[in-house]
Design a protein around this motif. Structure first.
Motif: not given
Length: 121
Positions: A26-39, A77-89
């Motif tokens: 569910k979080l991955a879907r929300q992340i993807n929706t955000f990503a689609e809306a913001h390029g 897990n959600a960020t991995r499913k969404a395929g976004i880059t995750v920063h340490e800081d």
């Protein structure tokens, strides 16, 4: 008696794992929706203690938002499913991508230096 306790524990573990997997999806879907809306989007995970983990999202257009996962593992897990880059800081070039408007500055000033009140009443 010990033999019956193990299957119950396994069932409980399986239920928790299934719930965590559904929450991550569910979080991955929300992340993807955000990503689609913001390029596109990048993120950073921040521990919130017992409350869980905040997933801070920054879009390619500078828009930002956040989601809260019940645990760090679910957030990962959600960020991995969404395929976004995750920063340490949340600093450097990543933090510089965030674009804030008058509303955010007013709220930050009200909270930090006695600026306009954040209360509506």
């Amino acid at each position: 008696m010990a033999e019956t306790a193990e299957p119950q524990t396994q069932q409980t573990d399986d239920k928790h794992a299934a719930r965590a997997e559904r929450r991550a999806a569910k979080l991955a879907r929300q992340i993807n929706t955000f990503a689609e809306a913001h390029g596109g989007a990048e993120g950073q995970l921040a521990h919130l203690g017992r409350m869980g983990t905040r997933i801070v999202l920054v879009g390619e257009d500078g828009g930002w938002g956040d989601l809260v996962a019940p645990s760090y593992a679910v957030a990962e897990n959600a960020t991995r499913k969404a395929g976004i880059t995750v920063h340490e800081d949340f600093d450097g070039e990543f933090a510089a991508k965030v674009r804030t408007g008058p509303y955010e500055w007013s709220r930050m000033a009200g909270i930090q230096v006695g600026g306009p009140s954040n209360d509506k009443g």
